[in-house]
Design an enzyme around this catalytic site. Sequence first.
Site, PDB file in Angstrom:
ATOM      1  N   LYS A  48      10.179  24.624  -4.222  1.00 58.60           N
ATOM      2  CA  LYS A  48      10.939  24.282  -5.418  1.00 58.60           C
ATOM      3  C   LYS A  48      12.144  25.198  -5.595  1.00 58.60           C
ATOM      4  O   LYS A  48      13.189  24.769  -6.110  1.00 58.60           O
ATOM      5  CB  LYS A  48      10.030  24.316  -6.648  1.00 58.60           C
ATOM      6  N   VAL A 105       9.576  10.357   2.391  1.00 60.21           N
ATOM      7  CA  VAL A 105      10.920  10.914   2.205  1.00 60.21           C
ATOM      8  C   VAL A 105      11.386  11.701   3.432  1.00 60.21           C
ATOM      9  O   VAL A 105      12.583  11.916   3.610  1.00 60.21           O
ATOM     10  CB  VAL A 105      11.009  11.801   0.946  1.00 60.21           C
ATOM     11  N   TYR A 119       4.444  25.926  -2.901  1.00 57.25           N
ATOM     12  CA  TYR A 119       5.160  25.032  -3.817  1.00 57.25           C
ATOM     13  C   TYR A 119       6.340  25.758  -4.472  1.00 57.25           C
ATOM     14  O   TYR A 119       7.443  25.204  -4.611  1.00 57.25           O
ATOM     15  CB  TYR A 119       4.156  24.556  -4.861  1.00 57.25           C
TER      16      TYR A 119
HETATM   17  P1  NAI Z   1       2.788  12.481  -9.164  1.00 51.76           P
HETATM   18  O1  NAI Z   1       1.804  13.027  -8.204  1.00 51.76           O
HETATM   19  O2  NAI Z   1       2.312  11.737 -10.357  1.00 51.76           O
HETATM   20  O3  NAI Z   1       3.847  11.566  -8.405  1.00 51.76           O
HETATM   21  C1  NAI Z   1       4.420  11.927  -7.187  1.00 51.76           C
HETATM   22  C2  NAI Z   1       4.595  10.686  -6.338  1.00 51.76           C
HETATM   23  O4  NAI Z   1       5.205  11.062  -5.098  1.00 51.76           O
HETATM   24  C3  NAI Z   1       3.258  10.016  -5.978  1.00 51.76           C
HETATM   25  O5  NAI Z   1       3.280   8.670  -6.390  1.00 51.76           O
HETATM   26  C4  NAI Z   1       3.165  10.157  -4.467  1.00 51.76           C
HETATM   27  O6  NAI Z   1       2.558   9.047  -3.834  1.00 51.76           O
HETATM   28  C5  NAI Z   1       4.614  10.281  -4.066  1.00 51.76           C
HETATM   29  N1  NAI Z   1       4.803  10.954  -2.782  1.00 51.76           N
HETATM   30  C6  NAI Z   1       4.137  12.031  -2.297  1.00 51.76           C
HETATM   31  N2  NAI Z   1       4.562  12.348  -1.077  1.00 51.76           N
HETATM   32  C7  NAI Z   1       5.543  11.461  -0.767  1.00 51.76           C
HETATM   33  C8  NAI Z   1       6.363  11.265   0.375  1.00 51.76           C
HETATM   34  N3  NAI Z   1       6.273  12.074   1.450  1.00 51.76           N
HETATM   35  N4  NAI Z   1       7.259  10.258   0.372  1.00 51.76           N
HETATM   36  C9  NAI Z   1       7.353   9.428  -0.703  1.00 51.76           C
HETATM   37  N5  NAI Z   1       6.585   9.558  -1.803  1.00 51.76           N
HETATM   38  C10 NAI Z   1       5.689  10.564  -1.838  1.00 51.76           C
HETATM   39  O7  NAI Z   1       3.695  13.735  -9.610  1.00 51.76           O
HETATM   40  P2  NAI Z   1       4.662  13.961 -10.857  1.00 51.76           P
HETATM   41  O8  NAI Z   1       3.992  14.867 -11.787  1.00 51.76           O
HETATM   42  O9  NAI Z   1       5.194  12.681 -11.343  1.00 51.76           O
HETATM   43  O10 NAI Z   1       5.814  14.823 -10.152  1.00 51.76           O
HETATM   44  C11 NAI Z   1       7.079  14.320  -9.809  1.00 51.76           C
HETATM   45  C12 NAI Z   1       7.957  15.487  -9.383  1.00 51.76           C
HETATM   46  O11 NAI Z   1       8.087  16.417 -10.453  1.00 51.76           O
HETATM   47  C13 NAI Z   1       7.400  16.281  -8.196  1.00 51.76           C
HETATM   48  O12 NAI Z   1       8.477  16.701  -7.376  1.00 51.76           O
HETATM   49  C14 NAI Z   1       6.754  17.471  -8.865  1.00 51.76           C
HETATM   50  O13 NAI Z   1       6.671  18.576  -7.989  1.00 51.76           O
HETATM   51  C15 NAI Z   1       7.707  17.712 -10.011  1.00 51.76           C
HETATM   52  N6  NAI Z   1       7.131  18.453 -11.116  1.00 51.76           N
HETATM   53  C16 NAI Z   1       6.181  17.903 -11.923  1.00 51.76           C
HETATM   54  C17 NAI Z   1       5.658  18.630 -12.975  1.00 51.76           C
HETATM   55  C18 NAI Z   1       4.702  18.050 -13.935  1.00 51.76           C
HETATM   56  O14 NAI Z   1       4.429  18.704 -14.962  1.00 51.76           O
HETATM   57  N7  NAI Z   1       4.169  16.877 -13.705  1.00 51.76           N
HETATM   58  C19 NAI Z   1       6.035  20.036 -13.180  1.00 51.76           C
HETATM   59  C20 NAI Z   1       7.082  20.488 -12.328  1.00 51.76           C
HETATM   60  C21 NAI Z   1       7.572  19.718 -11.324  1.00 51.76           C
END
Ligand code: NAI
Length: 315
Positions: free
Chosen positions: A164, A72, A160
């Site tokens: 955020k 990104v 983080y």
């Molecule tokens: P996840 O780790 O399952 O998925 C995140 C995806 O982003 C991964 O597939 C990874 O390969 C990809 N990624 C990482 N760096 C990248 C980059 N530089 N360019 C493109 N892709 C990249 O995480 P999840 O849980 O699905 O989180 C999604 C979003 O929600 C994140 O922004 C996270 O911070 C946020 N979030 C999630 C929470 C949760 O309870 N799971 C809580 C609060 C926020």
Amino acid sequence: ESSPLKFDGRVVLITGAGGGLGKGYALMFGKLGAKVVVNDLGKNREGIMLADLVVKEIKSHGGEAFANYDSVENGEAIIESIIKKYGRIDVIVNNAGILRDKSFAKMSDQDWELVYKVHIYGTYKITKAAWPHMMKQNYGRIINTSSAVGLYGNFGQANYSTAKAGILGLSTSLAQEGKRNNILVNVIAPNAGTAMTATILPQEVVDMLKPDYVAPLVGFLGHESNQHCGSVFEVGSGWFAQVHWQRSGGYRLDTSRAVSVEDVAANWTKFNSFDGKVDYPKNAQESFSSIVAMLASGGKASKSAGSGSSFEFTK
Ligand code: NAI
């Protein structure tokens, strides 16, 4: 039953959509008829690009999708490839994210920098590259991803939490700039059982926190019928709520004489009381206008005991 909210002809980019929440969004948008751009730089254990697997799944359901593997941080290249392929970009879900949790004492510059780069810089670069296209179209829906950690802070997540909260700041300003061009920006703070949280949550909780329970809000905010802009939502497990700032009614010290440190100490509970009059400023103008109104009225709306006054805010 309400009529289906479809995305026919709409081009939707979801960053970090190779797994977790982003994958859930991508599959949903695919089913709702959108042209889905699945961005993710990750690979699975067999070395297959995660984005390819999600694209394959969308296509197997009869949907339209294409994969992008850039970080990104290279927002321009990602948007360029979308414009080249589809000629437009309608919806962006800035979702890609990483964690580098450490107590602040142990946090390295690298931990700080990497988290900043993916979350804030990545969200900025994607949005900045898409913005002129959305302005020209007079259409855009952007959903940015914060976190309860960004809203409230957390031990061991200073990097983080900063990132955020930064996304929140970016989003509330862009919401105000985008509105006149029908570019509506909103923020979600999701809870989901994903790779990111699986290591810290028990399995039963992970099961209750399916990404599928978050996706419908993202779908709604991404739809043309949504008119919400600049709002923040906490969402997970099928539960949806809005979050906004509450400001205490406040208390103005008597400025006809010098205001001292002791005055602040003496009136501490009056400044900080949330009993009675409170205020919910939605933007910087609202924050300031109520103060100006108070000053214009002499700041003496209700003179109370001591050397100061409490006042009514005009809404
Ligand atoms: P996840 O780790 O399952 O998925 C995140 C995806 O982003 C991964 O597939 C990874 O390969 C990809 N990624 C990482 N760096 C990248 C980059 N530089 N360019 C493109 N892709 C990249 O995480 P999840 O849980 O699905 O989180 C999604 C979003 O929600 C994140 O922004 C996270 O911070 C946020 N979030 C999630 C929470 C949760 O309870 N799971 C809580 C609060 C926020």
